[in-house]
Write a protein that holds these residues in place. Structure first.
Motif, PDB file in Angstrom:
ATOM      1  N   THR A  16       0.842  -1.201   0.000  1.00 13.94           N
ATOM      2  CA  THR A  16       0.000   0.000   0.000  1.00 13.94           C
ATOM      3  C   THR A  16       0.873   1.246   0.000  1.00 13.94           C
ATOM      4  O   THR A  16       0.582   2.223  -0.688  1.00 13.94           O
ATOM      5  CB  THR A  16      -0.896   0.034   1.265  1.00 13.94           C
ATOM      6  OG1 THR A  16      -1.324  -1.294   1.533  1.00 13.94           O
ATOM      7  CG2 THR A  16      -2.071   0.954   1.074  1.00 13.94           C
ATOM      8  N   LEU A  17       1.944   1.193   0.783  1.00 16.66           N
ATOM      9  CA  LEU A  17       2.820   2.365   0.890  1.00 16.66           C
ATOM     10  C   LEU A  17       3.608   2.607  -0.391  1.00 16.66           C
ATOM     11  O   LEU A  17       3.797   3.742  -0.819  1.00 16.66           O
ATOM     12  CB  LEU A  17       3.798   2.179   2.053  1.00 16.66           C
ATOM     13  CG  LEU A  17       3.370   2.748   3.388  1.00 16.66           C
ATOM     14  CD1 LEU A  17       4.380   2.366   4.443  1.00 16.66           C
ATOM     15  CD2 LEU A  17       3.232   4.256   3.316  1.00 16.66           C
ATOM     16  N   ILE A  18       4.055   1.513  -1.012  1.00 20.64           N
ATOM     17  CA  ILE A  18       4.918   1.676  -2.182  1.00 20.64           C
ATOM     18  C   ILE A  18       4.076   2.000  -3.425  1.00 20.64           C
ATOM     19  O   ILE A  18       4.608   2.512  -4.418  1.00 20.64           O
ATOM     20  CB  ILE A  18       5.801   0.415  -2.405  1.00 20.64           C
ATOM     21  CG1 ILE A  18       7.033   0.752  -3.256  1.00 20.64           C
ATOM     22  CG2 ILE A  18       5.045  -0.717  -3.053  1.00 20.64           C
ATOM     23  CD1 ILE A  18       8.039   1.616  -2.607  1.00 20.64           C
ATOM     24  N   ALA A  19       2.754   1.728  -3.344  1.00 23.03           N
ATOM     25  CA  ALA A  19       1.909   1.915  -4.527  1.00 23.03           C
ATOM     26  C   ALA A  19       1.944   3.344  -5.103  1.00 23.03           C
ATOM     27  O   ALA A  19       2.157   3.496  -6.303  1.00 23.03           O
ATOM     28  CB  ALA A  19       0.480   1.496  -4.216  1.00 23.03           C
ATOM     29  N   PRO A  20       1.748   4.409  -4.285  1.00 24.54           N
ATOM     30  CA  PRO A  20       1.741   5.747  -4.907  1.00 24.54           C
ATOM     31  C   PRO A  20       3.033   6.096  -5.654  1.00 24.54           C
ATOM     32  O   PRO A  20       2.956   6.448  -6.838  1.00 24.54           O
ATOM     33  CB  PRO A  20       1.498   6.694  -3.720  1.00 24.54           C
ATOM     34  CG  PRO A  20       0.921   5.857  -2.652  1.00 24.54           C
ATOM     35  CD  PRO A  20       1.431   4.471  -2.854  1.00 24.54           C
ATOM     36  N   PRO A  21       4.232   5.968  -5.005  1.00 21.46           N
ATOM     37  CA  PRO A  21       5.429   6.296  -5.787  1.00 21.46           C
ATOM     38  C   PRO A  21       5.647   5.364  -6.972  1.00 21.46           C
ATOM     39  O   PRO A  21       6.096   5.804  -8.023  1.00 21.46           O
ATOM     40  CB  PRO A  21       6.585   6.171  -4.777  1.00 21.46           C
ATOM     41  CG  PRO A  21       6.041   5.483  -3.602  1.00 21.46           C
ATOM     42  CD  PRO A  21       4.574   5.695  -3.595  1.00 21.46           C
ATOM     43  N   ALA A  22       5.291   4.080  -6.808  1.00 22.09           N
ATOM     44  CA  ALA A  22       5.498   3.135  -7.915  1.00 22.09           C
ATOM     45  C   ALA A  22       4.571   3.457  -9.077  1.00 22.09           C
ATOM     46  O   ALA A  22       4.985   3.453 -10.235  1.00 22.09           O
ATOM     47  CB  ALA A  22       5.277   1.703  -7.433  1.00 22.09           C
ATOM     48  N   LEU A  23       3.292   3.774  -8.766  1.00 29.36           N
ATOM     49  CA  LEU A  23       2.346   4.131  -9.832  1.00 29.36           C
ATOM     50  C   LEU A  23       2.775   5.406 -10.537  1.00 29.36           C
ATOM     51  O   LEU A  23       2.694   5.523 -11.756  1.00 29.36           O
ATOM     52  CB  LEU A  23       0.938   4.316  -9.254  1.00 29.36           C
ATOM     53  CG  LEU A  23       0.134   3.041  -9.054  1.00 29.36           C
ATOM     54  CD1 LEU A  23      -1.212   3.377  -8.441  1.00 29.36           C
ATOM     55  CD2 LEU A  23      -0.053   2.332 -10.395  1.00 29.36           C
ATOM     56  N   PHE A  24       3.254   6.360  -9.749  1.00 28.04           N
ATOM     57  CA  PHE A  24       3.726   7.630 -10.318  1.00 28.04           C
ATOM     58  C   PHE A  24       4.863   7.371 -11.304  1.00 28.04           C
ATOM     59  O   PHE A  24       4.853   7.870 -12.431  1.00 28.04           O
ATOM     60  CB  PHE A  24       4.187   8.551  -9.187  1.00 28.04           C
ATOM     61  CG  PHE A  24       4.479   9.958  -9.646  1.00 28.04           C
ATOM     62  CD1 PHE A  24       3.457  10.880  -9.792  1.00 28.04           C
ATOM     63  CD2 PHE A  24       5.770  10.352  -9.932  1.00 28.04           C
ATOM     64  CE1 PHE A  24       3.721  12.163 -10.222  1.00 28.04           C
ATOM     65  CE2 PHE A  24       6.050  11.641 -10.364  1.00 28.04           C
ATOM     66  CZ  PHE A  24       5.014  12.556 -10.504  1.00 28.04           C
ATOM     67  N   ALA A  25       5.833   6.550 -10.868  1.00 19.99           N
ATOM     68  CA  ALA A  25       6.969   6.244 -11.746  1.00 19.99           C
ATOM     69  C   ALA A  25       6.508   5.451 -12.967  1.00 19.99           C
ATOM     70  O   ALA A  25       7.015   5.645 -14.068  1.00 19.99           O
ATOM     71  CB  ALA A  25       8.039   5.473 -10.973  1.00 19.99           C
TER      72      ALA A  25
END
Lengths: 291, 270
Positions: A16-25
């Motif tokens: 859940t935590l890694i999702a926003p930066p990963a989706l952004f990238a």
């Protein structure tokens, strides 16, 4: 037990935590990189893009001498910048790591990084002022009486690009080398000295080999961005110092030929990747051979 | 050792001179009463500084840059907190490749980031503007924030959080009352660094800016006109002074953070 609850579904929480930066990238890096790859196989006629896949751009890039020349020059300049920067940076990293008292080290590192955070554009422009025909360097050297005529080989050519970029990327080279030197166990140096090696041999046979990972990191960190630099070749390079990024910009914003610009960008990326991989491979082999 | 350190120290001083040469020259020409940027100097003047507020296009570009930089700083620090926290505290599948991919912009030539984003925006027929610059800047600033925040979250003692959780705090209040104050210096330093990077970034802004140029893009246009250069020098002097102040605060915050978390100072942001 509550404490146990603290530890459960760590994986889910991590995801859940890694999702926003990963989706952004993913959206802003992966998708654009795929898009530029696709563009390089299309062609453009004035403003309409022809989506039929073609290798025309790659054929043109490889057969047109201008592109080949720019790519070769970019690689050579980036190589020269990397060599100059790393060679100049190593003694500084060594000095800060071995000769500066521990409590003053972070001050030195801070002082080295400050110029790097000030306006890149203005710094490059000031190198033009320093290296120019009537520039600071020439007028000082003439004033002191070292030279009679202004030096002309230091502006509007590849030398100027190398000097300016060696300045711009100095901290990128110093920091990784410094970190690897800091990790060296000082007792190894004492052991070498106790066993009868002198300072120079200790440096060559103990310090330098142990600093190799830092030097490799510094080389890659300097080489990769310099090959795509746009501002420096444009401001101080003159016609003989232009690099591939200048051509990519021209294709995109002046000639309205995005597919050709995309092709050159893909080729530049491919070259960077290949050189970086070869370098990492050689480093691995070297480390393995030692252990 | 001191004998050997002697010539190294001399070299280090020369090298620092090389590093600082452009920054030392900047204020000299900013206060010089001549449009020609060369020695010998003319009289002392402050007119280039007073000209700054009277140049509307320049003032607008500063405003655009500030808005872009603040937005970028907040977005990339938020993304950086997520990634650094996930990286330091949890394990999940494909952790290394995912983290590596997020850090990729750090080693990608900026022109590649710029043109590849431009290609997508062109293909989708989206208008360029400050928001596209913000997206590009957030992409390249996030890895820097992660690098700074990694050490902040890495130095964090997990048993403190477990204690709070054990004493009845919820997960969120634990984060707010325990974790956040401990990593706050790292957050401040990440905000300042990403703000500084965004304020200074040229290539991505050059490709992705719309009708409202950011400050570096505006300056780039001015460098072609010799009579505009002294004002650029004056503005550069202010920017350098500002970055030095911001970086000093960031550095103090970083050191305080390390001291607070009980870690050892390893020096440097990277």
């Amino acid at each position: 037990m509550k404490l146990k609850g603290f530890g459960t579904s760590d994986t889910a929480r991590g995801l859940t935590l890694i999702a926003p930066p990963a989706l952004f990238a993913l959206l802003l890096l992966a998708v654009p990189l795929v898009a530029i790859f696709a563009f390089s196989f299309w062609s453009q006629d004035f403003l309409t893009i022809d989506y039929t896949p073609t290798l025309k751009n790659y054929r043109e890039a490889l057969s047109e001498p201008l592109y080949g020349q720019l790519i070769l020059r970019s690689v050579l300049i980036a190589g020269a910048v990397t060599l100059t920067t790393v060679v100049l940076a190593f003694p500084i990293a060594y000095f800060v790591s071995f000769h500066v008292p521990a409590n003053r080290k972070s001050l030195w590192i801070f002082m080295i990084t400050i110029p790097f955070w000030t306006s890149y554009l203005i710094r490059v422009f000031l190198w033009k002022v320093i290296l120019g025909y009537n520039g600071v360097l020439n007028s000082t050297l003439i004033g002191v009486g070292i030279i009679d005529e202004p030096l002309t080989f230091i502006l509007y050519n590849a030398n100027a690009v190398v000097i300016t970029l060696a300045h711009a990327f100095a901290p990128f080279a110093i920091l990784p080398i410094f970190v690897s030197l800091e990790k060296i166990d000082r007792s190894l140096l004492e052991a070498s000295r106790d066993l009868g090696e002198n300072h120079v041999m200790t440096f060559l046979r103990v310090t330098l080999p142990l600093a190799v990972p830092g030097v490799v990191a510094a080389t890659l960190i300097v080489f990769i961005p310099t090959i795509g630099d746009y501002v420096t070749p444009r401001l101080v390079g003159g016609p003989g110092g232009l690099m591939i990024a200048n051509m990519i910009q021209t294709q995109f914003l002046k000639l309205n030929n995005a597919p050709m610009g995309a092709t050159l960008a893909v080729i530049a990326m491919a070259i960077v990747t290949v050189i970086a991989l070869v370098f990492i491979f050689l480093n691995r082999r070297w480390l393995k051979a030692r252990s | 050792m001191t004998g050997r350190g002697g010539w190294l120290r001399g070299y280090a001083v020369l090298y620092l001179l090389f590093l600082y040469a452009p920054i030392i020259l900047l204020p000299i020409f900013a206060f010089n009463d001549s449009t020609i940027i060369a020695f010998p100097l003319s009289d002392f003047t402050t007119k280039w500084f007073t000209e700054i507020p009277n140049t509307p296009a320049l003032v607008r570009s500063v405003q655009t840059s500030l808005i872009v930089a603040v937005t970028t700083a907040v977005l990339s620090t938020l993304l950086g907190i997520c990634a650094a926290r996930a990286g330091a505290r949890y394990s999940f599948p494909f952790k290394t490749p995912v983290m590596g991919f997020i850090m990729l912009p750090l080693v990608l030539p900026e022109i590649i980031v710029a043109v590849s984003m431009l290609v997508v925006l062109m293909a989708l027929d989206l208008p360029l503007g400050s928001w596209t610059v913000v997206l590009g800047h957030t992409l390249i600033c996030t890895p820097f924030c992660i690098a700074i925040l990694n050490s902040a979250f890495g130095n964090l003692d997990v048993s403190l959080e477990e204690a709070a959780f054990d004493l009845g705090e919820s997960r969120w209040s634990t984060f707010r009352l325990i974790t956040l104050p401990l990593v706050m210096p790292g957050i401040i330093s990440a905000l300042l660094i990403s703000f500084t990077i965004s304020l200074d970034e040229f290539i991505i802004a050059f490709f992705l800016t719309g009708t409202e140029p950011t400050l570096p893009v505006y300056l780039w246009g001015q460098l072609r006109f010799p009579q505009k250069i002294p004002v650029v020098m004056a503005l550069g002097t202010i920017l350098v002074a500002l970055s030095v102040v911001l970086l000093t605060i960031a550095e103090i915050a970083r050191r305080r953070g390390i001291a607070r978390a009980g870690g050892k100072d390893t020096g440097g942001f990277l």
